[in-house]
Design a protein around this motif. Structure first.
Motif, short mmCIF file in Angstrom:
data_model
loop_
_atom_site.label_atom_id
_atom_site.label_comp_id
_atom_site.label_asym_id
_atom_site.label_seq_id
_atom_site.Cartn_x
_atom_site.Cartn_y
_atom_site.Cartn_z
N ASN A 55 0.78 -1.01 0.08
CA ASN A 55 0.09 -0.14 0.07
C ASN A 55 0.87 1.07 -0.05
OD1 ASN A 55 1.08 0.09 2.47
ND2 ASN A 55 -1.04 -0.03 3.61
N GLU A 56 0.28 2.54 0.10
CA GLU A 56 1.03 3.67 0.32
C GLU A 56 2.11 3.77 1.21
OE1 GLU A 56 -2.19 3.32 0.39
OE2 GLU A 56 -3.02 4.26 -1.65
N SER A 343 -1.64 -1.79 13.39
CA SER A 343 -1.28 -3.16 13.35
C SER A 343 -0.84 -3.66 11.88
CB SER A 343 -2.43 -3.90 13.64
OG SER A 343 -3.63 -3.96 12.60
N ASP A 344 -0.54 -4.85 11.81
CA ASP A 344 -0.17 -5.25 10.42
C ASP A 344 -1.19 -5.23 9.40
OD1 ASP A 344 2.42 -5.94 11.28
OD2 ASP A 344 1.75 -8.07 11.74
N THR A 386 -6.34 2.94 5.85
CA THR A 386 -6.11 1.66 5.01
C THR A 386 -6.34 0.68 5.98
OG1 THR A 386 -4.87 2.82 3.37
CG2 THR A 386 -5.04 0.13 3.33
N TYR A 387 -7.22 -0.32 5.60
CA TYR A 387 -7.48 -1.57 6.59
C TYR A 387 -7.23 -2.77 5.52
CZ TYR A 387 -8.90 -5.17 9.70
OH TYR A 387 -9.20 -6.34 10.49
N LEU A 388 -6.34 -3.61 5.68
CA LEU A 388 -6.07 -4.71 4.97
C LEU A 388 -6.77 -5.97 5.35
CD1 LEU A 388 -2.15 -4.22 4.05
CD2 LEU A 388 -4.41 -3.43 2.53
N TYR A 389 -7.93 -6.46 4.96
CA TYR A 389 -8.60 -7.50 5.49
C TYR A 389 -7.49 -8.84 5.36
CZ TYR A 389 -12.77 -4.85 5.39
OH TYR A 389 -13.90 -3.90 5.54
N ASN A 390 -7.08 -8.87 4.21
CA ASN A 390 -6.33 -9.89 3.58
C ASN A 390 -5.57 -9.51 2.14
OD1 ASN A 390 -8.28 -10.77 1.78
ND2 ASN A 390 -9.31 -11.71 3.53
N ASP A 391 -5.18 -10.50 1.46
CA ASP A 391 -4.68 -10.19 0.24
C ASP A 391 -5.62 -9.95 -1.00
OD1 ASP A 391 -4.49 -12.97 0.83
OD2 ASP A 391 -4.10 -13.33 -1.36
N ASP A 392 -6.66 -10.30 -0.49
CA ASP A 392 -8.14 -10.25 -1.51
C ASP A 392 -8.94 -9.10 -1.22
OD1 ASP A 392 -7.10 -12.56 -2.87
OD2 ASP A 392 -8.51 -13.80 -1.67
N ALA A 393 -8.72 -8.45 0.01
CA ALA A 393 -9.73 -7.35 0.30
C ALA A 393 -9.25 -6.15 0.87
CB ALA A 393 -11.14 -7.97 1.14
N SER A 394 -9.76 -4.92 0.74
CA SER A 394 -9.12 -3.92 1.62
C SER A 394 -9.97 -2.71 1.63
CB SER A 394 -7.77 -3.41 0.84
OG SER A 394 -7.90 -2.87 -0.24
N MET A 439 -13.57 3.67 -0.01
CA MET A 439 -13.37 2.59 -1.13
C MET A 439 -13.27 1.18 -0.59
SD MET A 439 -11.30 1.05 -3.39
CE MET A 439 -9.55 1.41 -3.26
N HIS A 440 -13.88 0.30 -1.03
CA HIS A 440 -13.65 -1.14 -0.63
C HIS A 440 -13.30 -1.68 -1.87
CE1 HIS A 440 -15.30 -5.38 0.59
NE2 HIS A 440 -14.14 -5.04 1.34
N GLN A 441 -12.33 -2.71 -1.81
CA GLN A 441 -11.80 -3.66 -2.98
C GLN A 441 -11.92 -4.96 -2.47
OE1 GLN A 441 -8.29 -2.39 -5.36
NE2 GLN A 441 -7.53 -4.47 -5.47
N HIS A 442 -12.34 -5.99 -3.41
CA HIS A 442 -12.21 -7.33 -2.92
C HIS A 442 -12.27 -8.27 -4.13
CE1 HIS A 442 -16.69 -8.17 -3.41
NE2 HIS A 442 -16.68 -7.04 -3.07
#
Length: 785
Positions: A55-56, A343-344, A386-394, A439-442
């Motif tokens: 990410n940024e 957090s991570d 920015t919140y990274l749920y996992n590599d498939d969703a943010s 903005m949500h991406q998944h």
């Protein structure tokens, strides 16, 4: 009921058990020397066949089951790295440090970077690293970020010899230019021949032509992000160059090892030193130069906190000598950024921003003296999460606020022969602009990735003086006026800007992408020229000037060949504009205290096709791009209320950029560009006034045809360059760059003027093309140690 409850809890326990079988792989990717985060670096897990991007802030995250995985990490221009990681029941935090590759041709052949153009959920985005930009031949050997992006599909110069550019049929003021997140209102030096960006401090350049991130807005056509590099945390470095027209120097290094670093750079031209040799008239005391100063401090406060302070100041000075005339214009930007890792998976970026553009014009000719001042100031604050749920969703969300202060004109004129003093002062205009976004991406399944977001904006005019209200039908002029106290909100606009995007991966080598965006623009450039000039005036939206808006949709196909060595893409787009700004015929924009009364608004549309083939690996690299684009407007009271071509309507554009590594020490490069001529409005007839009406030769009155119904001649130009890497001496590296701008001497028109036919029996006018450049050779010596 009991059975259903038991089944529900059993299912819940099963889901928890499945989740418990997963663990998190996360960390940061950074430059091995400077510690600077590498934004957009790719992490590829071979066993899963999946990749994620940083990410940024340079962070990534993966949700995986416990096990052993082979991970490849890569970034454009850096040597990739492979590591085997063993994940047990607990999460693993793994940071990667990449080393910059001396030879970029080999560096781009990294596994993690392959197919990024196919798989990423973004389109209409062009990215250039500084090494690629440095290879492109440029005017006077000055490496230029903006001139380089003009060679990309969908981007064209607004005019010859200018830093203003058009994107997908939009005008030059519809481009948001960010320098470390601060707005640059005029990115030009030397009346547009060079841009304000010193290549020694530029780290990354990214152009969004349509799929503008929901985190930003304020312009209709594009967003150009230019980021500066961070100082080396471990050792000192010096970079510089000496050319025919300018010299530059950059120094960076640690203040406290692995904690605090700095970057300091300067650039200065010295064309005025040669004026006495080149000018036929006496120019004693004449000045003609510009200079840039860049600085940046980076503090790694802790493993979770990073702060940076960056600033830029640039100034152009023109003077004729003997106090005859002079012009001084300057840019300044600053940003203070704080990145915090909760957090991570959860990150925050807080930024304080500021920018200023101003100019000062003075003249004294034949008893007429005058002065004209104008400034625009911005102060802003951004909060991005920015919140990274996992590599498939943010999930990304945040807020921004900006305070605008504009002094459009403070002008005076003294006409000695008429004993007349005139002074026009337009009151300073104050406004605020607020924004909230999310903005949500998944991923949906294995092949489809969606992203969708919404941006809400509020723009408010703040009182300072008397506000004029003009007739909306442009027939009655001023219909009312009201006085407002300073700081009083007297007008508001609220708007929603949805952004949607999708990518469907057909196979490993190809995908189809689509995007839609709505954008709003609250600040407008008051210029009736095709390209921006240093003397342009910006005005905010008001009761008389409504915000411009645009709806843009794009669809594209992306395909890689030869093991991803060759990237191809094709995109089509359509853009619909509302409240687009233009000016009435014969508008008076200079020293006009009723400037808003000259503005007209209406609708517009643009559409086109963009094709590109790009080769990234091997000794022979480069790209070929073709753009077909049309752009039209329909403005009240202009051109008899009929559609007409906008200044950016240039249907065909072809760019060829090539680079060849002849030997390990010699690189050859060339670029050729072609575009249809620009729309223009020419006189079709005219008449002479009777003798005695006006003294002198200015007695011809032209009668113009329809707006932009003619075209200037087509534009094309070839530039070539050769870079010779000289023998290293210890840690001292140096090279010689030799280039030819406009190699075959094409006389591309700068503007068209109409002159009298010299035939004694003729009283006709003829068109005469004025051009700027023929063949321009240059030599630049670059060094670093």
């Amino acid at each position: 009921m009991l059975k259903k409850s038991c089944f529900f809890f059993a299912f819940l326990l099963f889901a928890v058990a499945l989740q418990a079988q997963k663990t998190t792989l996360s960390g940061k990717v950074s430059d091995a020397q400077s510690g600077e985060p590498l934004v957009g670096a790719t992490i590829f897990v071979r066993e899963l066949g999946r990749s994620a991007s940083t990410n940024e802030s340079g962070y990534y995250t993966f949700d995986v089951k416990p096990g052993t995985y082979n991970v490849n990490v890569g970034y454009l221009g850096y040597t990739s790295t492979d590591e085997q990681l063993r994940l047990k029941g607990k999460s693993l935090r793994k940071n990667f440090k990449l080393t910059e590759e001396a030879n970029q041709i080999e560096a781009v052949t990294v596994n993690a970077e392959k197919r990024a153009n196919v798989t990423k959920a973004e389109m209409s985005v062009e990215k250039l690293d500084i090494k690629t930009i440095k290879k492109i031949p440029q005017l006077m050997g000055e490496v230029d970020v903006i001139k380089s992006i003009m060679l990309l599909p969908g981007v064209q110069p607004a005019a010859e010899g200018t830093s203003a550019f058009n994107v997908r049929g939009g005008s030059s003021d519809q481009n948001l230019i960010l320098f470390d997140n601060s707005t640059v209102y005029n990115a030009s030096h030397f009346m547009g021949f060079f841009s304000v960006f010193n290549n020694d401090v530029v780290n990354d350049v990214k152009l969004y032509k349509g799929d503008i991130p929901v985190s930003h807005g304020g312009r209709l056509s594009s967003m150009l992000e230019v980021s500066t590099k961070e100082g080396d945390m471990e050792k000192f470095n010096v970079n510089g160059g000496v050319g025919l027209i300018s010299s530059r120097l950059e120094v960076d290094g640690p203040i406290v090892n692995d904690k605090l670093s700095f970057v300091a750079a300067g650039r200065r031209t010295y064309a005025d030193l040669f004026l006495p040799l080149a000018a036929e008239q006496d120019l004693d005391g004449a000045v003609l130069h510009f200079y840039d100063l860049n600085g940046k401090l980076t503090w790694k406060a802790s493993e979770k906190d990073r702060l940076s302070l960056s600033g830029y100041f640039g100034r152009d000075v023109f003077g004729m000598g003997n106090d005859m005339a002079g012009m001084d214009f300057s840019n300044a930007t600053y940003s203070l950024a704080w990145t915090h890792r909760f957090s991570d998976k959860f990150f925050m970026n807080s930024t304080v921003l500021g920018s200023r553009y101003s100019y000062d014009l003075t003249f004294d000719f034949g008893g007429v003296a005058g002065k004209w001042l104008s400034t625009i100031n911005d102060v802003g604050l951004r909060e991005d999460f920015t919140y990274l749920y996992n590599d498939d969703a943010s999930l990304k969300f945040g807020a921004a606020a900006t305070y605008h202060s504009i002094m459009p004109c403070d002008a005076s004129m003294d006409i000695t022969m008429l004993d007349d003093d005139q002074r026009i002062t337009l009151p300073s205009l104050y406004s605020t602009e607020y924004a909230l976004y999310a903005m949500h991406q998944h991923k949906v399944g294995e092949r489809l990735t969606l992203k969708y977001g919404l941006r809400g904006t509020l723009f408010q005019n703040l009182g300072n003086d008397t506000v004029m209200y003009y007739d909306e039908n442009y027939k009655l002029g001023i219909v009312d006026k009201k006085k407002f106290d300073k700081g009083e909100v007297y007008n508001s606009y609220f708007g929603l800007e949805p952004r949607v995007g999708a990518v469907f991966q057909i196979n490993d080598n190809s995908s189809v992408k689509g995007s839609y965006s709505r954008t709003l623009q609250y600040l407008h450039l008051m210029s009736n020229a095709s390209a921006a000039s240093p003397l342009d005036v910006w005005l905010p939206s008001s009761p008389n000037i409504k915000p411009q808006s645009a709806h843009q949709g794009s669809v594209g196909y992306f395909r890689n060949f030869l093991d991803d060595a060759v990237e191809t893409s094709g995109e089509i787009f359509y853009k619909r504009l509302n409240n687009v700004v233009d000016f009435k015929d014969h508008a008076q924009l200079m020293m006009n205290q009723h400037l808003e009364g000259e503005v007209r608004s209406g609708i517009g549309e643009a559409y086109g096709l963009e094709l590109m083939v790009r080769k990234n690996t091997g000794k022979f690299t480069g790209w070929v791009s073709y753009t077909y684009s049309r752009s039209f407007r329909k403005i009240k009271t202009v051109n008899n209320d009929e559609w007409y071509s906008s200044p950016a309507d240039k249907p065909h554009a072809l760019n060829i950029v090539l680079s060849y590594e002849l030997t390990k020490r010699i690189d050859l490069s060339a670029s050729w560009t072609y575009s249809t001529g620009a729309p223009a409005t020419f006189p079709e007839s005219g008449y002479y006034l009777p003798d005695g009406v006006f003294a002198g030769d200015n007695d011809f009155v032209p009668l113009y045809g329809k707006r932009n119904s003619y075209r200037t001649p087509d534009y094309h130009r070839l530039d070539v360059a050769a870079t010779f890497e000289l023998r290293k001496r210890g840690g001292y590296e140096h090279e010689l760059n030799v280039s030819l701008y406009n190699a075959y001497g094409r006389h591309n028109p700068w503007f068209i003027q109409f002159a009298d036919d010299d035939t004694p029996t003729s009283s006709t006018k003829y068109a005469e093309s004025i051009y700027l450049f023929s063949v321009v050779p240059s030599v630049t010596y670059n060094f670093k140690f």
